[in-house]
Design an enzyme around this catalytic site. Structure first.
Site, PDB file in Angstrom:
ATOM      1  N   ASP A   1      30.124  18.924  40.133  1.00 47.55           N
ATOM      2  CA  ASP A   1      31.186  18.514  41.048  1.00 47.55           C
ATOM      3  C   ASP A   1      30.708  18.446  42.485  1.00 47.55           C
ATOM      4  O   ASP A   1      31.475  18.063  43.378  1.00 47.55           O
ATOM      5  CB  ASP A   1      32.383  19.476  40.944  1.00 47.55           C
ATOM      6  CG  ASP A   1      33.428  18.964  39.971  1.00 47.55           C
ATOM      7  OD1 ASP A   1      33.223  17.870  39.407  1.00 47.55           O
ATOM      8  OD2 ASP A   1      34.450  19.641  39.770  1.00 47.55           O
TER       9      ASP A   1
ATOM     10  N   SER B   1      41.670  27.992  32.667  1.00 43.99           N
ATOM     11  CA  SER B   1      41.407  28.453  31.303  1.00 43.99           C
ATOM     12  C   SER B   1      42.420  29.493  30.851  1.00 43.99           C
ATOM     13  O   SER B   1      42.932  29.428  29.726  1.00 43.99           O
ATOM     14  CB  SER B   1      39.986  29.015  31.207  1.00 43.99           C
ATOM     15  OG  SER B   1      39.033  28.008  31.470  1.00 43.99           O
TER      16      SER B   1
END
Length: 727
Positions: free
Chosen positions: A137, A468
C-alpha cells in the site's frame, strides 16, 4: 459399512480449570452482591457524602458489569491438538493463498517484510498449491525491487529448507541465535558448506535491499494499480525436482488516489481476494502481518486438520493461531505477549463457539466471506453442484442473473466465475497470461468497488479500522465457527512494540475501533446476542466494552484519595464485618489473576508487571480511545489508521531489556496518569498526617490503603518524574 474417516484433531475441555473457575464465580459474585447491597443501603443515609458515595457506586457497578462478562472466558476453556499424519496425500490437499500486507517501507522495514515472504514460500505444502501475495500500500519502487531480489534468493533458500527439514524457515531467524540449536544439530560437511554459501547470499540480499531503502523509500499517495507476477509456479523453469519448485509469488500495489477512500488494510485484503481469485483461486487463505514470519513449516497442514475434518468443516470459517513475539524481554514490562488474551481468553472463547480473529496468523475459508453456512444469504449465483441445473447455463441464459451478480461482486465475469469454482480444484490453473494480469489490475482499481457489496455484505468490512476482528465477529453472527490452536512450537513469530508510546498508540487504535462497534447497531448486546450463543456474545461484549474500565479506574483514583485527604469515609471501618467483604473481593481478584498467570506458565514477576501495565494502559490509551470515539461521533475527528512503528530503536531496546519504562514521545498519553499519581501522592501525604493527628485509623484505613496501592502500582511514573526533575 463405510469406513470411519481418520481422526485429524482433538478437542479437550480443561476440566480442572473450568471447575475452579465456576466455583470462584459463585463465591466472588456472592461477595459482589453483598457489596452492592451495602452501597445501596447506605447511599441515602444522612451520615454519608452523597456525591462521593454516588460516584463510587457508579464505579463499582461498572466494575461488576465488566467482571460479569469477563467470566464468559472462564466458563468452558478448551485445548486442541492435531494429527497431521492422518491428512490425505499432498496431491489431494486444497490450495492455499498467503496474503501479506505492508504500507510503509520506513515504519515496516523492507528486509523484515522480505523475511516474512521467504518464510511463507518455505511452508511445507505442495508448491503448485501454494501462492504468496504481497500487497504494497506504499507503492514504493524499492519494495518491488526487494521482492524480486528475495525471489532470486528463494531459489536457493527454499530447496535448502526442504532438503534438511529446516523448521526455522525465516532466514534472519535461522542465521541468528534463534537458529543456533537447529544449526548445531545438523551434522556433515555438506550442510556446513551449503549453510555458509546461503548465509553469504543472504547477507548480499540484506545489503542490497538496505541500500535501496536508503535511496528510495517514499510512499506514493497517488498512483495507478500495478500487479506483477514475480514467479509463476506453473512455468517450473526447468525444475523437475519437487524440492526445487517455488510457489506462485505476486506483487500487488492497488490504485490509490487522494480523492478516493483508501479503506486501509480492509481494502488491501479485499483487493487481494479479487486478484487471487483470477490468478490462483485457492479456497483457503493465510493472512500475515508483514512482520509476522512463519516459524513452523507445518502450520498450513495443522490448519487443514480442522478445515478437512468432516465433522466441523461445513461451519468452520477460520483457524486462529496465537500471536507470539520473538523480541519480548524476560520482564515483559509492557505485557507485549498479551498473555491473558492468548493463553486464557482465546481458549475460553474457543469453547463457546469460536475465538475472535486476531488479524494475523489465521487460515480462513474464502467462501465464508461471500456466504453464510446455512446458505440463507446466497444468491442464485451460488447454486451447488448437486442442483439439477448447472450454474453456467443459468448464468448465460439470464442477463438478470448476471446483472445481480455484478451488482454484488463487481463487473468482472472472470472473478464471478472464480467464486463459483472456488471449491472445485479438479482443474489446475494455467500459466498466467497478460490478459489475466490486466484483469487483476482492474480488480485492484479504486472504482471497481463502486455500487457493489464489497466492505458491506461481502469481503472484509469497512465499518471498523479493526477489519479482521470486526469481520470475524460478523462471521460468527452469520453462524460460522472458528477454532483456536496453540501448538508447543509457535507457528508464527512477530516483532512486538518495545516502548510505551507505540504500545499506547496501538492500544488506542484497538480501543477506538472496538468501542465504535460496541456502540453501533452491531453491538453484541443487541445484534450479536440474537445471532450467536449467549456466552460467546458476552466474550465479544468484553472486547468492545472493557475499555470503559478507564472510567471507574479514574473515579477510584480520585474519590477515595480525596476522601482520605478530607477525612470523609466511603469504606466501612476496618473493624466492621462489611470491611471483610471488601477485603475478600480485592484479594479474590488478585488471587484469580495470580492463578491464571501461574497456570499459564508465568511467575510472580509476570503477575506484578501485568498489574502495573494494566492500570497504566487503562487510564491512558483506553481513556483516549473512548474519547476518540466520542470526537468522531461529534464530528470533531475522522477515522485515521495509525500504523505501528516496526523499526527497532537500539536505545529503546536497551531500556526495554533492562526493564525500564520509556515514556519518551508519550507525554500526551501520560497527562491523566501523571495527574492521578501526583494527586494520590499529595492526598496520601497530607491524609496520613491528618489520620495520625485525628486518630481515625479505623475509618480511614480503606481510603489510605487504596491510595497507597495506586502509588505502588505507579512507581514507574514516579521514578520517571524524579529522574526528569533531576536532569
Amino acid at each position: 459399512m463405510a469406513m470411519a474417516s481418520p481422526c485429524l484433531n482433538t478437542c479437550t475441555v480443561q476440566q480442572p480449570r473450568a471447575i475452579l473457575s465456576r466455583i470462584h464465580i459463585l463465591l466472588h459474585f456472592s461477595a459482589i452482591l453483598g457489596l452492592l447491597y451495602y452501597r445501596i443501603k447506605h447511599l441515602f443515609q444522612k451520615d454519608v457524602s452523597i456525591i462521593s458515595w454516588s460516584l463510587i457506586t457508579i464505579a463499582e457497578l461498572i466494575f461488576t458489569f465488566i467482571w460479569l462478562i469477563t467470566q464468559s472466558f472462564r466458563w468452558l476453556p478448551v485445548a486442541r491438538s492435531v494429527v497431521p499424519e492422518n491428512l490425505p496425500a499432498d496431491k489431494e490437499l486444497p490450495s492455499v493463498d498467503v496474503f501479506i500486507c505492508t504500507a510503509d517501507p520506513i515504519k515496516e522495514p523492507v528486509v523484515e517484510v522480505m523475511n516474512t515472504i521467504l518464510s511463507a514460500m518455505s511452508l511445507d505444502y505442495p508448491p503448485e498449491k501454494l501462492a504468496v501475495y504481497l500487497s504494497d500500500d506504499g507503492g514504493a519502487a524499492m519494495t518491488l525491487y526487494a521482492i524480486k531480489e528475495a525471489c532470486v534468493f528463494a531459489r536457493v533458500w527454499v530447496p535448502f529448507c526442504r532438503k534438511y527439514g529446516i523448521k526455522t524457515i525465516c532466514p534472519e531467524a535461522f542465521f541468528s541465535s534463534f537458529g543456533d540449536d537447529e544449526r548445531l544439530n545438523m551434522r556433515g560437511n555438506e550442510f556446513k558448506n551449503e549453510e555458509e554459501n546461503i548465509k553469504a547470499a543472504y547477507e548480499v540480499l540484506k545489503k542490497d535491499v538496505e541500500k535501496a531503502s536508503s535511496v528510495e523509500g517514499s510512499v506514493r499517495m497517488d498512483r495507478p494499480p500495478y500487479v506483477e507476477v514475480i514467479h509463476d509456479n506453473m512455468k517450473n523453469e526447468g525444475c523437475e525436482v519437487k524440492q526445487s519448485k517455488l510457489p506462485l509469488l505476486v506483487y500487488m500495489s492497488r490504485e490509490r488516489r487522494p480523492s478516493r477512500p483508501h479503506r486501509f488494510k480492509a481494502g488491501a485484503l479485499n483487493a487481494l481476494l479479487r486478484v487471487s481469485g483470477v490468478m490462483s483461486n485457492a479456497p483457503y487463505m493465510l493472512v500475515l502481518d508483514c512482520d509476522m514470519y512463519c516459524n513452523d513449516p507445518s502450520s498450513a497442514k495443522q490448519a487443514m486438520c480442522f478445515h478437512l475434518d468432516q465433522n466441523i468443516s461445513t461451519t468452520l470459517s477460520y483457524v486462529q493461531f496465537p500471536q507470539t513475539f520473538y523480541n519480548v524481554s524476560k520482564n515483559d514490562i509492557y505485557d507485549a505477549q498479551s498473555r491473558s488474551a492468548y493463553k486464557n481468553k482465546y481458549q475460553g472463547m474457543d469453547g463457546v463457539g469460536g475465538t475472535v480473529c486476531a488479524g494475523t496468523g489465521y487460515y480462513l475459508k474464502k467462501e465464508t466471506l461471500y456466504d453464510s453456512p446455512n446458505n440463507q444469504d446466497m444468491t442464485p449465483l451460488f447454486l451447488k453442484a448437486q442442483s439439477e441445473y448447472k450454474w453456467e447455463s443459468l448464468l448465460f441464459q439470464s442477463e438478470e442473473l448476471l446483472q445481480e451478480a455484478e451488482e454484488k461482486f463487481g463487473a468482472s465475469r472472470k472473478f464471478i466465475n472464480s467464486i463459483n469454482s472456488l471449491n472445485d480444484q479438479r482443474k489446475g490453473r494455467e500459466i498466467l497470461s497478460n490478459e489475466i494480469i490486466d484483469e487483476a489490475k482492474t480488480l485492484a482499481s479504486c472504482n471497481f468497488e463502486e455500487n457493489t457489496s464489497w466492505g458491506e455484505e461481502i469481503g472484509y468490512s469497512y465499518n471498523s479500522l479493526l477489519e479482521s476482528s470486526y469481520t470475524g465477529y460478523l462471521l460468527h453472527s452469520k453462524g460460522w465457527k472458528s477454532v483456536y490452536l496453540y501448538p508447543k512450537r509457535p507457528c508464527f513469530l512477530g516483532c512486538s512494540t518495545i516502548d510505551m508510546k507505540d504500545a499506547l498508540v496501538q492500544l488506542m487504535k484497538w480501543t477506538s475501533g472496538l468501542v465504535q462497534v460496541g456502540l453501533s447497531k452491531y453491538s453484541p448486546l443487541i445484534y450479536g446476542v440474537s445471532r450467536m450463543p449467549l456466552v460467546q456474545s458476552m466474550c465479544y461484549t468484553y472486547f468492545m466494552f472493557s475499555h470503559f474500565l478507564s472510567i471507574p479506574c479514574f473515579l477510584y483514583g480520585i474519590v477515595p484519595p480525596l476522601c482520605f485527604l478530607t477525612g470523609t469515609s466511603v469504606f466501612p471501618k476496618v473493624t466492621s464485618p462489611w470491611f471483610a467483604l471488601f477485603t475478600t473481593i480485592f484479594s479474590s481478584s488478585l488471587l484469580e489473576h495470580l492463578y491464571e498467570v501461574l497456570s499459564s506458565g508465568g511467575n510472580l514477576r509476570t503477575w506484578w508487571n501485568e498489574q502495573r501495565i494494566w492500570i497504566i494502559k487503562t487510564v491512558t490509551a483506553c481513556l483516549f480511545g473512548c474519547l476518540d470515539v466520542l470526537m468522531k461521533w461529534l464530528g470533531v475527528a475522522k477515522a485515521n489508521f495509525r500504523l505501528t512503528n516496526k523499526a527497532i530503536d537500539e536505545e529503546k531496546l536497551r531500556k526495554y531489556e533492562k526493564g525500564k519504562f520509556d515514556f519518551q514521545g508519550a507525554k500526551l498519553f501520560m497527562v491523566p496518569l501523571t495527574f492521578l499519581v501526583m494527586f494520590n501522592l499529595v492526598c496520601f501525604t497530607f491524609g496520613m498526617k491528618r489520620m495520625v493527628s485525628e486518630g481515625n485509623f479505623e475509618e480511614m484505613f480503606g481510603q489510605g490503603f487504596l491510595s497507597f496501592y495506586v502509588l505502588v502500582l505507579s512507581y514507574p511514573i514516579l521514578e520517571g518524574l524524579v529522574s526528569k526533575k533531576g536532569k
